[in-house]
Design a protein around this motif. Structure first.
Motif, PDB file in Angstrom:
ATOM      1  N   ALA A 107      40.548  23.928  44.829  1.00  0.00           N
ATOM      2  CA  ALA A 107      41.349  24.277  43.654  1.00  0.00           C
ATOM      3  C   ALA A 107      41.503  25.785  43.530  1.00  0.00           C
ATOM      4  O   ALA A 107      42.587  26.293  43.202  1.00  0.00           O
ATOM      5  CB  ALA A 107      40.694  23.704  42.399  1.00  0.00           C
ATOM      6  N   THR A 108      40.428  26.524  43.802  1.00  0.00           N
ATOM      7  CA  THR A 108      40.475  27.980  43.691  1.00  0.00           C
ATOM      8  C   THR A 108      41.399  28.584  44.740  1.00  0.00           C
ATOM      9  O   THR A 108      42.132  29.541  44.463  1.00  0.00           O
ATOM     10  CB  THR A 108      39.063  28.569  43.832  1.00  0.00           C
ATOM     11  N   ILE A 109      41.390  28.024  45.949  1.00  0.00           N
ATOM     12  CA  ILE A 109      42.305  28.522  46.990  1.00  0.00           C
ATOM     13  C   ILE A 109      43.758  28.322  46.564  1.00  0.00           C
ATOM     14  O   ILE A 109      44.617  29.190  46.796  1.00  0.00           O
ATOM     15  CB  ILE A 109      42.014  27.833  48.343  1.00  0.00           C
ATOM     16  N   LYS A 136      46.262  18.999  34.615  1.00  0.00           N
ATOM     17  CA  LYS A 136      47.389  19.686  35.234  1.00  0.00           C
ATOM     18  C   LYS A 136      47.089  21.179  35.358  1.00  0.00           C
ATOM     19  O   LYS A 136      46.327  21.731  34.577  1.00  0.00           O
ATOM     20  CB  LYS A 136      48.655  19.487  34.399  1.00  0.00           C
ATOM     21  N   GLY A 137      47.727  21.800  36.347  1.00  0.00           N
ATOM     22  CA  GLY A 137      47.598  23.234  36.487  1.00  0.00           C
ATOM     23  C   GLY A 137      46.291  23.641  37.136  1.00  0.00           C
ATOM     24  O   GLY A 137      45.607  22.837  37.785  1.00  0.00           O
ATOM     25  N   ASN A 138      45.929  24.925  36.964  1.00  0.00           N
ATOM     26  CA  ASN A 138      44.715  25.425  37.585  1.00  0.00           C
ATOM     27  C   ASN A 138      43.485  24.989  36.781  1.00  0.00           C
ATOM     28  O   ASN A 138      43.611  24.438  35.684  1.00  0.00           O
ATOM     29  CB  ASN A 138      44.783  26.953  37.738  1.00  0.00           C
ATOM     30  N   PRO A 139      42.276  25.205  37.321  1.00  0.00           N
ATOM     31  CA  PRO A 139      41.068  24.743  36.624  1.00  0.00           C
ATOM     32  C   PRO A 139      40.936  25.252  35.193  1.00  0.00           C
ATOM     33  O   PRO A 139      40.474  24.510  34.318  1.00  0.00           O
ATOM     34  CB  PRO A 139      39.938  25.277  37.512  1.00  0.00           C
ATOM     35  N   LEU A 140      41.319  26.492  34.924  1.00  0.00           N
ATOM     36  CA  LEU A 140      41.223  27.015  33.563  1.00  0.00           C
ATOM     37  C   LEU A 140      42.139  26.264  32.606  1.00  0.00           C
ATOM     38  O   LEU A 140      41.768  25.987  31.454  1.00  0.00           O
ATOM     39  CB  LEU A 140      41.555  28.518  33.534  1.00  0.00           C
ATOM     40  N   GLU A 141      43.322  25.921  33.079  1.00  0.00           N
ATOM     41  CA  GLU A 141      44.255  25.157  32.244  1.00  0.00           C
ATOM     42  C   GLU A 141      43.702  23.759  31.957  1.00  0.00           C
ATOM     43  O   GLU A 141      43.850  23.235  30.851  1.00  0.00           O
ATOM     44  CB  GLU A 141      45.615  25.067  32.937  1.00  0.00           C
ATOM     45  N   GLN A 142      43.033  23.165  32.939  1.00  0.00           N
ATOM     46  CA  GLN A 142      42.429  21.853  32.736  1.00  0.00           C
ATOM     47  C   GLN A 142      41.281  21.925  31.731  1.00  0.00           C
ATOM     48  O   GLN A 142      41.126  21.049  30.876  1.00  0.00           O
ATOM     49  CB  GLN A 142      41.945  21.296  34.072  1.00  0.00           C
ATOM     50  N   ASN A 143      40.466  22.985  31.830  1.00  0.00           N
ATOM     51  CA  ASN A 143      39.388  23.180  30.860  1.00  0.00           C
ATOM     52  C   ASN A 143      39.957  23.331  29.455  1.00  0.00           C
ATOM     53  O   ASN A 143      39.401  22.796  28.487  1.00  0.00           O
ATOM     54  CB  ASN A 143      38.568  24.424  31.213  1.00  0.00           C
ATOM     55  N   ALA A 144      41.067  24.034  29.344  1.00  0.00           N
ATOM     56  CA  ALA A 144      41.710  24.221  28.040  1.00  0.00           C
ATOM     57  C   ALA A 144      42.206  22.893  27.479  1.00  0.00           C
ATOM     58  O   ALA A 144      42.094  22.625  26.272  1.00  0.00           O
ATOM     59  CB  ALA A 144      42.866  25.212  28.159  1.00  0.00           C
ATOM     60  N   PHE A 174      39.519  46.592  53.372  1.00  0.00           N
ATOM     61  CA  PHE A 174      40.583  45.791  52.787  1.00  0.00           C
ATOM     62  C   PHE A 174      40.940  46.222  51.362  1.00  0.00           C
ATOM     63  O   PHE A 174      41.875  45.681  50.762  1.00  0.00           O
ATOM     64  CB  PHE A 174      40.182  44.313  52.772  1.00  0.00           C
ATOM     65  N   LEU A 175      40.195  47.158  50.817  1.00  0.00           N
ATOM     66  CA  LEU A 175      40.444  47.592  49.436  1.00  0.00           C
ATOM     67  C   LEU A 175      41.588  48.599  49.425  1.00  0.00           C
ATOM     68  O   LEU A 175      41.392  49.814  49.511  1.00  0.00           O
ATOM     69  CB  LEU A 175      39.162  48.203  48.831  1.00  0.00           C
ATOM     70  N   ARG A 176      42.804  48.073  49.340  1.00  0.00           N
ATOM     71  CA  ARG A 176      44.002  48.910  49.352  1.00  0.00           C
ATOM     72  C   ARG A 176      45.151  48.130  48.728  1.00  0.00           C
ATOM     73  O   ARG A 176      45.081  46.898  48.613  1.00  0.00           O
ATOM     74  CB  ARG A 176      44.345  49.318  50.783  1.00  0.00           C
ATOM     75  N   PRO A 177      46.215  48.817  48.328  1.00  0.00           N
ATOM     76  CA  PRO A 177      47.367  48.116  47.744  1.00  0.00           C
ATOM     77  C   PRO A 177      47.951  47.102  48.723  1.00  0.00           C
ATOM     78  O   PRO A 177      47.901  47.286  49.941  1.00  0.00           O
ATOM     79  CB  PRO A 177      48.360  49.258  47.485  1.00  0.00           C
ATOM     80  N   GLY A 178      48.464  46.001  48.169  1.00  0.00           N
ATOM     81  CA  GLY A 178      49.076  44.986  49.002  1.00  0.00           C
ATOM     82  C   GLY A 178      48.086  43.987  49.572  1.00  0.00           C
ATOM     83  O   GLY A 178      48.449  43.173  50.432  1.00  0.00           O
ATOM     84  N   THR A 179      46.833  44.034  49.106  1.00  0.00           N
ATOM     85  CA  THR A 179      45.803  43.109  49.593  1.00  0.00           C
ATOM     86  C   THR A 179      45.227  42.309  48.427  1.00  0.00           C
ATOM     87  O   THR A 179      44.939  42.855  47.364  1.00  0.00           O
ATOM     88  CB  THR A 179      44.662  43.871  50.286  1.00  0.00           C
ATOM     89  N   SER A 180      45.072  41.009  48.627  1.00  0.00           N
ATOM     90  CA  SER A 180      44.418  40.140  47.651  1.00  0.00           C
ATOM     91  C   SER A 180      43.164  39.556  48.287  1.00  0.00           C
ATOM     92  O   SER A 180      43.192  39.122  49.441  1.00  0.00           O
ATOM     93  CB  SER A 180      45.359  39.016  47.203  1.00  0.00           C
ATOM     94  N   ILE A 181      42.071  39.553  47.537  1.00  0.00           N
ATOM     95  CA  ILE A 181      40.770  39.133  48.060  1.00  0.00           C
ATOM     96  C   ILE A 181      40.201  38.023  47.197  1.00  0.00           C
ATOM     97  O   ILE A 181      40.100  38.160  45.981  1.00  0.00           O
ATOM     98  CB  ILE A 181      39.794  40.329  48.096  1.00  0.00           C
ATOM     99  N   LEU A 182      39.838  36.922  47.830  1.00  0.00           N
ATOM    100  CA  LEU A 182      39.183  35.809  47.152  1.00  0.00           C
ATOM    101  C   LEU A 182      37.696  35.839  47.464  1.00  0.00           C
ATOM    102  O   LEU A 182      37.297  35.971  48.624  1.00  0.00           O
ATOM    103  CB  LEU A 182      39.769  34.473  47.629  1.00  0.00           C
ATOM    104  N   ILE A 183      36.850  35.707  46.431  1.00  0.00           N
ATOM    105  CA  ILE A 183      35.400  35.690  46.612  1.00  0.00           C
ATOM    106  C   ILE A 183      34.840  34.461  45.916  1.00  0.00           C
ATOM    107  O   ILE A 183      34.960  34.315  44.697  1.00  0.00           O
ATOM    108  CB  ILE A 183      34.742  36.965  46.053  1.00  0.00           C
ATOM    109  N   LYS A 184      34.227  33.541  46.710  1.00  0.00           N
ATOM    110  CA  LYS A 184      33.661  32.320  46.123  1.00  0.00           C
ATOM    111  C   LYS A 184      32.515  31.785  46.976  1.00  0.00           C
ATOM    112  O   LYS A 184      32.600  31.749  48.204  1.00  0.00           O
ATOM    113  CB  LYS A 184      34.718  31.235  45.961  1.00  0.00           C
TER     114      LYS A 184
END
Length: 372
Positions: free
Chosen positions: A256-258, A192-200, A342-352
């Motif tokens: 899952a990461t998205i 359940k939950g995100n990958p880290l929660e599943q690992n836990a 894109f490096l400014r307030p109000g922006t979220s960046i995913l890198i994978k």
């Protein structure tokens, strides 16, 4: 050892003649001695001490699960674990040899890319507890298909005796079939939950098999320090929020990461930097297009692709989400210049992306820029 581990490693393709010679010497002279020494040393530990060996495999979350288990168990007794980000063919025997006499718990990551690698690990070490985090189409270039992945990883559980424990993902249908033919006691962990929660959840299940108290389990998870480039949230100096999951990649892990990223970003402008997912073989096109459809559904403002196969992903975004800006780079070299806007307030960046694409270095470059 499997043929690929001696002669066919992708890393040899870019090595000089001198580098190849050193590689072969290490495999033929140094490593054969070390792995045999490690095997017999562990046999001695298992014969004359009460050490418990835990083997962890799966398509994603192995290193994190290993470190979470270690964070818990070290509160009860002397514990050794394979460090992250090292080729396990070397990592497992080296970890065994560094394990002090009197160690109570030994946690080993059994990562497989080629047929026969699990046989090598099980020749080295006979686990008391086997953990399979999940089964995804990873390394299918070499393992053939997701069924090939399952077949290789399932050897861990099949090697366990009736006194052992198999800790398995409750949502994985293949693992449910595996449980029916295992001699070991089966323990399911909640996916359940995100990958880290599943690992836990996997780590907690292992520790309950070892009769570790709930208080120590809770404290161990609480004090666990996340690994670099694995679902790490970075609050950049610019005000942007970066989700760095650049250590490695496969289609199911990206999906899952998205999901995690979409919750994290909320109403922020969303940028995705996605690299090639490597070693997928015949699943390469399907896997990249699957992720492209998910990216299109997620309404990113911009999707930046890095690599060759990621063009398939970008094609799906362009077809299904024409409002999303897309950019394609053959290598990571010029990406840092592009994302500065894109490096400014109000922006979220995913890198994978897969590790050899180099997106982890991109994250490091961004962080250096923020300190200038």
């Amino acid at each position: 050892m499997p043929y690929h581990d001696i002669f066919g490693l992708p890393l040899l393709r870019n090595k000089s003649v001198f580098g190849r010679v050193i590689h072969l010497i290490s495999h033929w002279l140094i490593h054969p001695f070390k792995r045999r020494l490690a095997r017999w040393y562990l046999k001695i530990l298992q014969e004359f001490t009460d050490i418990k060996v835990i083997g962890v495999t799966g398509s994603a979350g192995k290193s994190t699960t290993v470190q979470m288990i270690a964070s818990i168990l070290k509160r009860s007794a002397k514990t050794s674990a394979t460090p992250p980000s090292i080729d396990p063919v070397y990592n497992v025997p080296n970890t065994i040899l560094k394990t002090p006499y009197g160690t109570k718990f030994l946690i080993l990551e059994f990562s497989v890319e080629y047929p026969g690698e699990m046989d090598f690990y099980l020749w080295l070490a006979k686990p008391d507890i086997g953990v399979i985090t999940n089964i995804f189409p990873t390394h299918t270039e070499f393992l053939g298909s997701v069924e090939g992945v399952f077949k290789e990883k399932s050897k861990l559980v099949e090697s366990l005796t009736k006194d052992g424990f198999a800790v398995l993902n409750e949502k994985d249908q293949r693992l449910k079939k595996l449980a029916q033919r295992s001699k070991a006691k089966i323990v399911w962990f909640a996916a359940k939950g995100n990958p880290l929660e599943q690992n836990a959840q996997a780590a907690k299940a292992v520790c309950k098999c070892l009769n570790i108290s709930s208080a120590k389990i809770t404290q161990g998870i609480k004090n666990y320090k996340g690994l670099e480039h694995r679902l790490k949230i970075i609050h950049h100096q610019s005000g942007a929020v970066i989700l760095d999951d650049s250590y490695n990649s496969n289609p199911q892990a990206v999906l899952a990461t998205i999901n995690v990223f979409n919750k994290l970003a909320g109403k922020n402008q969303k940028i995705a930097i996605l690299g090639d997912m490597l070693e997928l073989g015949a699943y390469e096109e399907e896997g990249h297009r699957l992720v492209g459809k998910k990216a299109a559904e997620s309404n990113f403002n911009c999707v930046i692709g890095v690599g060759r196969a990621v063009k398939l992903l970008i094609d799906e975004v362009n077809k299904s989400s024409p409002k999303t800006k897309t950019i394609l780079f053959p290598t990571v070299n010029n990406v840092s210049k592009e994302i500065r806007q894109f490096l400014r307030p109000g922006t979220s960046i995913l890198i994978k992306g897969s590790r050899s694409i180099g997106l982890d270095k991109l994250v490091d470059d961004i962080m250096i820029d923020s300190r200038l």
